[in-house]
Design a protein around this motif. Structure first.
Motif, PDB file in Angstrom:
ATOM      1  N   VAL A  58       0.838  -1.193   0.000  1.00 35.17           N
ATOM      2  CA  VAL A  58       0.000   0.000   0.000  1.00 35.17           C
ATOM      3  C   VAL A  58       0.876   1.247   0.000  1.00 35.17           C
ATOM      4  CG1 VAL A  58      -1.860   1.237   1.165  1.00 35.17           C
ATOM      5  CG2 VAL A  58      -1.734  -1.259   1.341  1.00 35.17           C
ATOM      6  N   PHE A  59       0.496   2.221  -0.820  1.00 36.20           N
ATOM      7  CA  PHE A  59       1.192   3.502  -0.893  1.00 36.20           C
ATOM      8  C   PHE A  59       0.191   4.595  -0.565  1.00 36.20           C
ATOM      9  CE2 PHE A  59       3.368   0.489  -3.497  1.00 36.20           C
ATOM     10  CZ  PHE A  59       4.719   0.743  -3.291  1.00 36.20           C
ATOM     11  N   ARG A  60       0.658   5.596   0.203  1.00 38.22           N
ATOM     12  CA  ARG A  60      -0.201   6.709   0.608  1.00 38.22           C
ATOM     13  C   ARG A  60       0.267   8.006  -0.031  1.00 38.22           C
ATOM     14  NH1 ARG A  60      -3.356   9.026   1.872  1.00 38.22           N
ATOM     15  NH2 ARG A  60      -3.383   9.792   4.014  1.00 38.22           N
ATOM     16  N   ALA A  61      -0.687   8.814  -0.423  1.00 37.99           N
ATOM     17  CA  ALA A  61      -0.379  10.125  -0.987  1.00 37.99           C
ATOM     18  C   ALA A  61      -1.496  11.085  -0.625  1.00 37.99           C
ATOM     19  CB  ALA A  61      -0.202  10.036  -2.499  1.00 37.99           C
ATOM     20  N   SER A  62      -1.237  12.365  -0.796  1.00 39.50           N
ATOM     21  CA  SER A  62      -2.238  13.386  -0.538  1.00 39.50           C
ATOM     22  C   SER A  62      -2.135  14.469  -1.606  1.00 39.50           C
ATOM     23  CB  SER A  62      -2.023  14.012   0.844  1.00 39.50           C
ATOM     24  OG  SER A  62      -2.905  15.111   1.024  1.00 39.50           O
ATOM     25  N   GLU A 100      -0.402   8.125 -13.280  1.00 37.98           N
ATOM     26  CA  GLU A 100      -0.186   7.393 -14.530  1.00 37.98           C
ATOM     27  C   GLU A 100       0.953   6.386 -14.423  1.00 37.98           C
ATOM     28  OE1 GLU A 100       0.015  10.322 -17.619  1.00 37.98           O
ATOM     29  OE2 GLU A 100      -2.146  10.735 -17.507  1.00 37.98           O
ATOM     30  N   PRO A 101       2.122   6.744 -13.869  1.00 41.48           N
ATOM     31  CA  PRO A 101       3.167   5.715 -13.736  1.00 41.48           C
ATOM     32  C   PRO A 101       2.778   4.597 -12.770  1.00 41.48           C
ATOM     33  CG  PRO A 101       3.899   7.803 -12.783  1.00 41.48           C
ATOM     34  CD  PRO A 101       2.650   8.083 -13.549  1.00 41.48           C
ATOM     35  N   PHE A 102       2.024   4.923 -11.719  1.00 40.67           N
ATOM     36  CA  PHE A 102       1.560   3.863 -10.813  1.00 40.67           C
ATOM     37  C   PHE A 102       0.654   2.896 -11.553  1.00 40.67           C
ATOM     38  CE2 PHE A 102      -1.557   2.041  -7.905  1.00 40.67           C
ATOM     39  CZ  PHE A 102      -0.738   1.478  -6.937  1.00 40.67           C
ATOM     40  N   ARG A 103      -0.266   3.419 -12.334  1.00 39.25           N
ATOM     41  CA  ARG A 103      -1.225   2.565 -13.034  1.00 39.25           C
ATOM     42  C   ARG A 103      -0.579   1.754 -14.156  1.00 39.25           C
ATOM     43  NH1 ARG A 103      -6.211   6.440 -14.442  1.00 39.25           N
ATOM     44  NH2 ARG A 103      -7.100   4.489 -15.230  1.00 39.25           N
ATOM     45  N   MET A 104       0.543   2.219 -14.662  1.00 36.31           N
ATOM     46  CA  MET A 104       1.205   1.500 -15.747  1.00 36.31           C
ATOM     47  C   MET A 104       1.749   0.150 -15.304  1.00 36.31           C
ATOM     48  SD  MET A 104       3.306   4.504 -17.717  1.00 36.31           S
ATOM     49  CE  MET A 104       4.211   3.321 -18.714  1.00 36.31           C
ATOM     50  N   GLY A 105       2.115   0.050 -14.038  1.00 37.34           N
ATOM     51  CA  GLY A 105       2.677  -1.201 -13.554  1.00 37.34           C
ATOM     52  C   GLY A 105       4.128  -1.361 -13.963  1.00 37.34           C
ATOM     53  N   GLY A 106       4.615  -2.582 -13.869  1.00 37.70           N
ATOM     54  CA  GLY A 106       6.015  -2.838 -14.218  1.00 37.70           C
ATOM     55  C   GLY A 106       6.956  -2.108 -13.269  1.00 37.70           C
ATOM     56  N   SER A 107       8.094  -1.719 -13.805  1.00 43.01           N
ATOM     57  CA  SER A 107       9.121  -1.073 -12.986  1.00 43.01           C
ATOM     58  C   SER A 107       9.079   0.443 -13.099  1.00 43.01           C
ATOM     59  CB  SER A 107      10.503  -1.572 -13.402  1.00 43.01           C
ATOM     60  OG  SER A 107      10.739  -1.290 -14.775  1.00 43.01           O
ATOM     61  N   THR A 108       8.000   0.996 -13.653  1.00 43.57           N
ATOM     62  CA  THR A 108       7.891   2.447 -13.800  1.00 43.57           C
ATOM     63  C   THR A 108       7.902   3.115 -12.433  1.00 43.57           C
ATOM     64  OG1 THR A 108       6.525   2.097 -15.760  1.00 43.57           O
ATOM     65  CG2 THR A 108       6.512   4.294 -14.802  1.00 43.57           C
ATOM     66  N   GLY A 109       8.730   4.146 -12.279  1.00 44.55           N
ATOM     67  CA  GLY A 109       8.843   4.843 -11.008  1.00 44.55           C
ATOM     68  C   GLY A 109       7.804   5.934 -10.844  1.00 44.55           C
ATOM     69  N   PHE A 110       7.438   6.208  -9.595  1.00 48.58           N
ATOM     70  CA  PHE A 110       6.475   7.264  -9.297  1.00 48.58           C
ATOM     71  C   PHE A 110       6.878   7.940  -7.991  1.00 48.58           C
ATOM     72  CE2 PHE A 110       4.926   3.199  -7.701  1.00 48.58           C
ATOM     73  CZ  PHE A 110       4.633   3.472  -6.373  1.00 48.58           C
ATOM     74  N   VAL A 111       6.353   9.129  -7.758  1.00 48.09           N
ATOM     75  CA  VAL A 111       6.607   9.844  -6.510  1.00 48.09           C
ATOM     76  C   VAL A 111       5.267  10.167  -5.854  1.00 48.09           C
ATOM     77  CG1 VAL A 111       8.804  10.821  -7.269  1.00 48.09           C
ATOM     78  CG2 VAL A 111       6.694  12.109  -7.622  1.00 48.09           C
ATOM     79  N   THR A 112       5.234  10.145  -4.532  1.00 50.65           N
ATOM     80  CA  THR A 112       3.992  10.410  -3.811  1.00 50.65           C
ATOM     81  C   THR A 112       3.903  11.836  -3.285  1.00 50.65           C
ATOM     82  OG1 THR A 112       4.985   9.522  -1.791  1.00 50.65           O
ATOM     83  CG2 THR A 112       3.676   7.994  -3.142  1.00 50.65           C
ATOM     84  N   GLU A 113       4.969  12.623  -3.443  1.00 53.40           N
ATOM     85  CA  GLU A 113       4.962  14.029  -3.032  1.00 53.40           C
ATOM     86  C   GLU A 113       5.792  14.825  -4.028  1.00 53.40           C
ATOM     87  OE1 GLU A 113       4.765  13.662   1.858  1.00 53.40           O
ATOM     88  OE2 GLU A 113       6.691  14.007   0.871  1.00 53.40           O
ATOM     89  N   GLN A 128       9.726   5.677  -6.352  1.00 48.09           N
ATOM     90  CA  GLN A 128       9.369   4.366  -5.824  1.00 48.09           C
ATOM     91  C   GLN A 128       8.830   3.480  -6.946  1.00 48.09           C
ATOM     92  OE1 GLN A 128       7.242   4.493  -1.879  1.00 48.09           O
ATOM     93  NE2 GLN A 128       6.921   6.638  -2.428  1.00 48.09           N
ATOM     94  N   THR A 129       8.893   2.193  -6.723  1.00 48.51           N
ATOM     95  CA  THR A 129       8.261   1.233  -7.628  1.00 48.51           C
ATOM     96  C   THR A 129       7.375   0.322  -6.792  1.00 48.51           C
ATOM     97  OG1 THR A 129      10.112  -0.314  -7.457  1.00 48.51           O
ATOM     98  CG2 THR A 129      10.165   1.261  -9.289  1.00 48.51           C
ATOM     99  N   ALA A 130       6.514  -0.418  -7.463  1.00 48.24           N
ATOM    100  CA  ALA A 130       5.570  -1.279  -6.756  1.00 48.24           C
ATOM    101  C   ALA A 130       5.464  -2.611  -7.470  1.00 48.24           C
ATOM    102  CB  ALA A 130       4.200  -0.604  -6.681  1.00 48.24           C
ATOM    103  N   PRO A 131       5.058  -3.656  -6.749  1.00 43.01           N
ATOM    104  CA  PRO A 131       4.831  -4.953  -7.392  1.00 43.01           C
ATOM    105  C   PRO A 131       3.581  -4.906  -8.272  1.00 43.01           C
ATOM    106  CG  PRO A 131       4.163  -5.033  -5.103  1.00 43.01           C
ATOM    107  CD  PRO A 131       4.815  -3.709  -5.300  1.00 43.01           C
ATOM    108  N   ALA A 132       3.312  -6.004  -8.938  1.00 39.82           N
ATOM    109  CA  ALA A 132       2.176  -6.052  -9.869  1.00 39.82           C
ATOM    110  C   ALA A 132       0.858  -5.770  -9.166  1.00 39.82           C
ATOM    111  CB  ALA A 132       2.140  -7.410 -10.557  1.00 39.82           C
ATOM    112  N   ASP A 133       0.692  -6.277  -7.954  1.00 40.41           N
ATOM    113  CA  ASP A 133      -0.523  -6.024  -7.177  1.00 40.41           C
ATOM    114  C   ASP A 133      -0.187  -5.007  -6.092  1.00 40.41           C
ATOM    115  OD1 ASP A 133      -1.893  -7.954  -8.666  1.00 40.41           O
ATOM    116  OD2 ASP A 133      -1.345  -9.552  -7.272  1.00 40.41           O
TER     117      ASP A 133
END
Length: 200
Positions: A58-62, A100-113, A128-133
């Protein structure tokens, strides 16, 4: 780690189970709306903790950290009570570096702030990166306005009276109660309850 069972945690477990039943695989985006920032943030944090009980990623953002600078807000609109609603947030950046990078999946990086409104300064990005789920829970003012609503697979509105003219304008123009997945009464924050909507 299992949380201590309370009426609040039990309610959030039921809500989390509903979300997982519908969106249990892949990347899930959840929005938490509401006029009280403190109540909204606490609800989103606790919902994230409930998902983590089952070792979900789980990732949190505001939205608070995706505002325009004060200078940019002044450039875009005159200083009126509705300016924050109209031009206060950088939704282009929100899409580009987080959603958009979070929804793309794979190893695409994203920032929460991206931007600190207290210092009126950019935040050094932590990619950050995230697993498939994985689950992204984001809270904020005006989060179900039309240009954002389609970004969320599931959205929660914490019912409450507007605390500013901007919030009153948002409620009057967007009617978030009519578009969200769930409306929650947090009058008693320790025992939230689901409310019926016209869509039910």
């Amino acid at each position: 780690m299992k949380l201590v069972s309370t009426p609040r945690i039990d309610f959030l477990r039921v809500l989390a189970a509903e979300i997982l039943h519908n969106y249990g695989r892949g990347r899930t985006t959840i929005a938490v709306d509401g006029t009280d920032a403190g109540v909204r943030t606490a609800f989103a944090d606790d919902l994230a903790a409930v998902f983590r009980e089952d070792e979900r990623h789980v990732f949190r953002a505001s939205l608070r950290y995706f505002q325009h600078s004060r200078a940019e807000q002044q450039r875009l609109a005159s200083d009126t009570p509705e300016r924050m609603y109209r031009v206060g947030y950088d939704y282009s950046a929100l899409r580009r570096v987080l959603v958009e990078p979070f929804r793309m999946g794979g190893s695409t990086g994203f920032v929460t702030e991206e931007f600190d409104p207290d210092r009126d300064a950019w935040i050094q990005p932590t990619w950050q990166t995230a697993p498939a789920d994985a689950i992204l829970i984001i809270d904020g003012d005006y989060i179900n306005r039309p240009e954002l609503h389609a970004l969320w697979l599931y959205s929660v509105l914490l019912e409450g009276a507007p605390a500013s003219e901007s919030q009153a304008l948002y409620l009057a123009e967007v009617h978030p109660r009519d578009v969200v997945s769930a409306v929650v009464d947090t009058t008693n924050p320790q025992a939230p309850r689901r409310m019926l909507t016209d869509r039910c």
